[in-house]
Write an enzyme that holds these catalytic residues in place. Structure first.
Site, mmCIF file in Angstrom:
data_model
loop_
_atom_site.group_PDB
_atom_site.id
_atom_site.type_symbol
_atom_site.label_atom_id
_atom_site.label_comp_id
_atom_site.label_asym_id
_atom_site.label_seq_id
_atom_site.Cartn_x
_atom_site.Cartn_y
_atom_site.Cartn_z
ATOM 1 N N TYR A 1 10.095 -9.910 -11.140
ATOM 2 C CA TYR A 1 11.283 -9.373 -11.800
ATOM 3 C C TYR A 1 12.150 -10.478 -12.414
ATOM 4 O O TYR A 1 13.362 -10.290 -12.572
ATOM 5 C CB TYR A 1 12.094 -8.542 -10.807
ATOM 6 C CG TYR A 1 11.543 -7.131 -10.602
ATOM 7 C CD1 TYR A 1 11.332 -6.272 -11.684
ATOM 8 C CD2 TYR A 1 11.269 -6.648 -9.327
ATOM 9 C CE1 TYR A 1 10.843 -4.989 -11.502
ATOM 10 C CE2 TYR A 1 10.785 -5.357 -9.136
ATOM 11 C CZ TYR A 1 10.581 -4.534 -10.232
ATOM 12 O OH TYR A 1 10.114 -3.251 -10.061
ATOM 13 N N LYS B 1 5.889 1.571 -5.544
ATOM 14 C CA LYS B 1 6.912 0.789 -4.835
ATOM 15 C C LYS B 1 7.056 1.311 -3.391
ATOM 16 O O LYS B 1 6.529 2.380 -3.052
ATOM 17 C CB LYS B 1 8.237 0.904 -5.584
ATOM 18 C CG LYS B 1 8.212 0.320 -7.012
ATOM 19 C CD LYS B 1 9.604 0.456 -7.620
ATOM 20 C CE LYS B 1 9.626 0.078 -9.078
ATOM 21 N NZ LYS B 1 10.988 0.225 -9.655
#
Ligand code: IDP
Ligand code: MG
Length: 143
Positions: free
Chosen positions: A43, A3
Site C-alpha cells: 500500500y 482481505k
C-alpha cells in the site's frame, strides 16, 4: 486478495468461485498473515493518507488470501468483479456491492493496472509459486 474481513466472514470460497466462474485462471494462491513490511510495500501509494496506519494494522491483523489470476483484460475484469472501493458506490453484482458496507471492510483487493500487478505479485509471490497451465475450458471461454 481476500482481505482479513473476507476470511473471517467465511467468504473465501464465494470470492474464488466468482473469479473462477468468470473464466479467469488462478495461477498462484496462498493463505497467510502478511507482514507489516509486505503491507507497507503493498500500500505504498497510500503512505500519506490519514487511513494508512489503520489500513496496515487491518491488512496484517489476520490471515488473508493472496492470488495471482490471469485472463483476457484480467485487471479491469477483476476490478469490476470487486466493485467500487466504497461499497455504497459498488454495483450490485460485484463482491463489494453484494457483500460489503464499509470502505475499510471491503473484503477484497485487486491491482489497478498491469504495472501495479507486476509490482504487487513480486511482494507476495516468488516465480516458482506461479503455475503455468492450460485450463480445460479455455477454448469455450475464449473465441
Ligand atoms: P482499492 O482497494 O479499490 O484499489 P484504494 O483507493 O487503492 O482502493 O484504497 C486501498 C484500500 O484502502 C481500500 O480498499 C480500502 O480498504 C482502504 N481505504 C481507501 N480509502 C479509505 C478511506 O477513506 N477510509 C478508510 N479506508 C480507506
Ligand atoms: Mg488500490
Amino acid at each position: 486478495m481476500v482481505k482479513p474481513d473476507g476470511v473471517q466472514r467465511g467468504l473465501v470460497g464465494e470470492v474464488i468461485g466468482r473469479i473462477e466462474r468468470r473464466g479467469l485462471k488462478i495461477v498462484a494462491l496462498r493463505l497467510n498473515t502478511i507482514s507489516p513490511e509486505q503491507a507497507k510495500k503493498h500500500y505504498a501509494e497510500h503512505v500519506q493518507k490519514p487511513f494508512f496506519k489503520s489500513l496496515i494494522d487491518f491488512i496484517t491483523s489476520g490471515p488473508s488470501v493472496s492470488m495471482v489470476v490471469e485472463g483476457k483484460n484480467s485487471v479491469s475484469v477483476m476490478r469490476a468483479i470487486n466493485g467500487a472501493t466504497n461499497p455504497v458506490n459498488a454495483a450490485t453484482g460485484s463482491i463489494r456491492g453484494d457483500l460489503a458496507l464499509d470502505t475499510g471492510r471491503n473484503i477484497v483487493h485487486a491491482s489497478d493496472s498491469p504495472e501495479s500487478a507486476v509490482r504487487e505479485i513480486n511482494i507476495h509471490f516468488s516465480d516458482s509459486e506461479i503455475s503455468e497451465y492450460t485450463r480445460i475450458d479455455e477454448t469455450w471461454v475464449y473465441e
